[in-house]
Write an enzyme that holds these catalytic residues in place. Sequence first.
Site, PDB file in Angstrom:
ATOM      1  N   HIS A   1     -58.754 -42.023 -51.743  1.00  0.00           N
ATOM      2  CA  HIS A   1     -57.810 -41.841 -52.568  1.00  0.00           C
ATOM      3  C   HIS A   1     -58.030 -42.338 -54.138  1.00  0.00           C
ATOM      4  O   HIS A   1     -57.662 -41.722 -55.051  1.00  0.00           O
ATOM      5  CB  HIS A   1     -56.407 -42.399 -52.335  1.00  0.00           C
ATOM      6  CG  HIS A   1     -55.949 -41.603 -51.130  1.00  0.00           C
ATOM      7  ND1 HIS A   1     -54.963 -42.394 -50.163  1.00  0.00           N
ATOM      8  CD2 HIS A   1     -56.226 -40.419 -50.591  1.00  0.00           C
ATOM      9  CE1 HIS A   1     -54.813 -41.438 -49.042  1.00  0.00           C
ATOM     10  NE2 HIS A   1     -55.187 -40.405 -49.421  1.00  0.00           N
TER      11      HIS A   1
ATOM     12  N   HIS B   1     -57.132 -30.650 -44.167  1.00  0.00           N
ATOM     13  CA  HIS B   1     -56.543 -31.448 -43.128  1.00  0.00           C
ATOM     14  C   HIS B   1     -55.417 -32.318 -43.694  1.00  0.00           C
ATOM     15  O   HIS B   1     -55.525 -33.480 -43.767  1.00  0.00           O
ATOM     16  CB  HIS B   1     -57.822 -32.367 -42.216  1.00  0.00           C
ATOM     17  CG  HIS B   1     -58.665 -31.362 -41.710  1.00  0.00           C
ATOM     18  ND1 HIS B   1     -59.663 -30.906 -42.402  1.00  0.00           N
ATOM     19  CD2 HIS B   1     -58.911 -31.098 -40.427  1.00  0.00           C
ATOM     20  CE1 HIS B   1     -60.424 -30.287 -41.594  1.00  0.00           C
ATOM     21  NE2 HIS B   1     -60.125 -30.338 -40.418  1.00  0.00           N
TER      22      HIS B   1
ATOM     23  N   SER C   1     -53.250 -37.703 -48.819  1.00  0.00           N
ATOM     24  CA  SER C   1     -53.842 -37.064 -49.810  1.00  0.00           C
ATOM     25  C   SER C   1     -53.039 -35.909 -50.725  1.00  0.00           C
ATOM     26  O   SER C   1     -52.951 -35.884 -51.801  1.00  0.00           O
ATOM     27  CB  SER C   1     -55.071 -36.334 -49.473  1.00  0.00           C
ATOM     28  OG  SER C   1     -55.930 -37.671 -48.919  1.00  0.00           O
TER      29      SER C   1
ATOM     30  N   GLU D   1     -53.075 -27.575 -41.991  1.00  0.00           N
ATOM     31  CA  GLU D   1     -52.803 -28.681 -41.082  1.00  0.00           C
ATOM     32  C   GLU D   1     -52.655 -27.759 -39.629  1.00  0.00           C
ATOM     33  O   GLU D   1     -51.819 -27.123 -39.584  1.00  0.00           O
ATOM     34  CB  GLU D   1     -51.548 -29.338 -41.264  1.00  0.00           C
ATOM     35  CG  GLU D   1     -51.351 -30.293 -40.062  1.00  0.00           C
ATOM     36  CD  GLU D   1     -52.588 -31.400 -39.892  1.00  0.00           C
ATOM     37  OE1 GLU D   1     -53.042 -31.372 -38.767  1.00  0.00           O
ATOM     38  OE2 GLU D   1     -53.181 -31.922 -40.978  1.00  0.00           O
TER      39      GLU D   1
ATOM     40  N   ASP E   1     -56.329 -23.836 -39.013  1.00  0.00           N
ATOM     41  CA  ASP E   1     -57.745 -24.589 -39.143  1.00  0.00           C
ATOM     42  C   ASP E   1     -58.064 -24.537 -40.504  1.00  0.00           C
ATOM     43  O   ASP E   1     -58.643 -23.517 -41.185  1.00  0.00           O
ATOM     44  CB  ASP E   1     -58.943 -23.845 -38.398  1.00  0.00           C
ATOM     45  CG  ASP E   1     -60.407 -24.608 -38.121  1.00  0.00           C
ATOM     46  OD1 ASP E   1     -60.179 -25.581 -38.877  1.00  0.00           O
ATOM     47  OD2 ASP E   1     -60.792 -24.149 -37.527  1.00  0.00           O
ATOM     48  N   GLY E   2     -58.213 -25.663 -41.241  1.00  0.00           N
ATOM     49  CA  GLY E   2     -58.630 -26.045 -42.419  1.00  0.00           C
ATOM     50  C   GLY E   2     -60.063 -25.438 -42.838  1.00  0.00           C
ATOM     51  O   GLY E   2     -60.583 -24.947 -43.756  1.00  0.00           O
TER      52      GLY E   2
ATOM     53  N   ASP F   1     -61.273 -33.405 -44.957  1.00  0.00           N
ATOM     54  CA  ASP F   1     -60.801 -34.737 -44.260  1.00  0.00           C
ATOM     55  C   ASP F   1     -60.667 -34.700 -43.062  1.00  0.00           C
ATOM     56  O   ASP F   1     -59.431 -35.247 -42.844  1.00  0.00           O
ATOM     57  CB  ASP F   1     -59.804 -35.582 -45.296  1.00  0.00           C
ATOM     58  CG  ASP F   1     -59.439 -36.837 -45.068  1.00  0.00           C
ATOM     59  OD1 ASP F   1     -60.198 -37.522 -44.121  1.00  0.00           O
ATOM     60  OD2 ASP F   1     -58.454 -37.200 -45.286  1.00  0.00           O
TER      61      ASP F   1
END
EC number: 2.1.1.266
Length: 303
Positions: A19, A42, A100, A118, A148-149, A169
Site C-alpha cells: 500500500h 483481486h 487496495s 473479485e 476472474d481478474g 494481487d
Amino acid sequence: MFSYRHGFHAGNHADVLKHCVLLEVLKYYQEKETGFVYVDTHAGAGLYDLTGKWANTRSEYADGIGRLWSATDLPWLVSEYVSAIKALNASHELTLYPGSPWLALQLLRSQDRLKLFELLSAEADVLANNLDQQRRLPPRAIKLERADGFAAIKAVLPPPTRRAVILIDPAYENKQDYRSVVQAIKDGLTRFATGCYLIWYPRVNRLQVDQMLKQLQHLPGIQWLQAELTVCKAPTDQHGLFGSGVFVINPPYTLHKQLQLALPWLAKTLAQDNHASWKLRANATETPKPHKPGRSGRPRAMH
C-alpha cells in the site's frame, strides 16, 4: 499456506509495503488533470474490521500498521500511507483497515474510474455492500465484477484516457497463480504497453516465486522496479510468509528514490528477528553494490 480471506492478514507487513507503493503511484498519476483508470484484479472485501474475529485470529496487523501507528520519524512514503489509514479511523484508534480498492476509492477524483474484480462471491458481496455505502464517487465511476481478474485485463485495456494503474494481487494459494500473473502481464502489455502494472508477490520458499520474477524481468522492452521487504528468517518447515515484494512495470520516476528512503526504515521497524532485510532493484537505475550487515544486527540493505 495463505487464507484468501484477507481479513486474517489485513494490515500486516505485506500490506504495508504494497500500500505504500500503491499510494505513491496513484498520487503520481494525479499530478495530471487527465483522468485514469485504476484496475484491481483481486479486490477482496475492500474494508476490514481489525476488532473482529478474523483480524484477531493472528493479529498480524499488530506487527504491521500497528507498529507504525504512533511512530513519529516516518519517511515521506510511509507517512503518506499512515495518514491515509488514519483518515479512515475517525477516533484515531486503529479499528479499520482499507484494502487496495478502498485506498484508491478514497484518493481518486471525479474524472478517474475504478474497475474492480473479485472472483469469490463472499468477498465480492461484502465489497459491493461497502461500495453502496460510499458517497465519494458517483456510481458510474465504479464498476465491480464477480469475475476472474486475470482474464478481465483483456476487457478493460486500453482505457479511453490511455492512462491506467493495474494492481495484480492474487492469493497465490494455487501455484497456477504465478503463471497466470505472467500471462496476464503479457496480455496487458500487448494491449496497453504504457500502463503502470503493480504485481504483489509473497516471499515464501517456493520455486515458482523466483521463476515468475525472472520471467517478468526478461519481458522485452519494459522498465521495471522491484522492491522487497523481509521481516524474519525463512521458516525451516518450508511454509509461511517471511516477507513480500512488489514488482512495478513502468514505475513513476519518483518511486525509486522514495523507496530508497523508506525500505531501510521499514526493515528496521517491522523486523521480527535479526534476519530482516530489504532489496531494491531496477533495470534502468544505477544502484550501489549490496551492503552486508555488521555485527550490530541491523537490517541488511541490498540495493
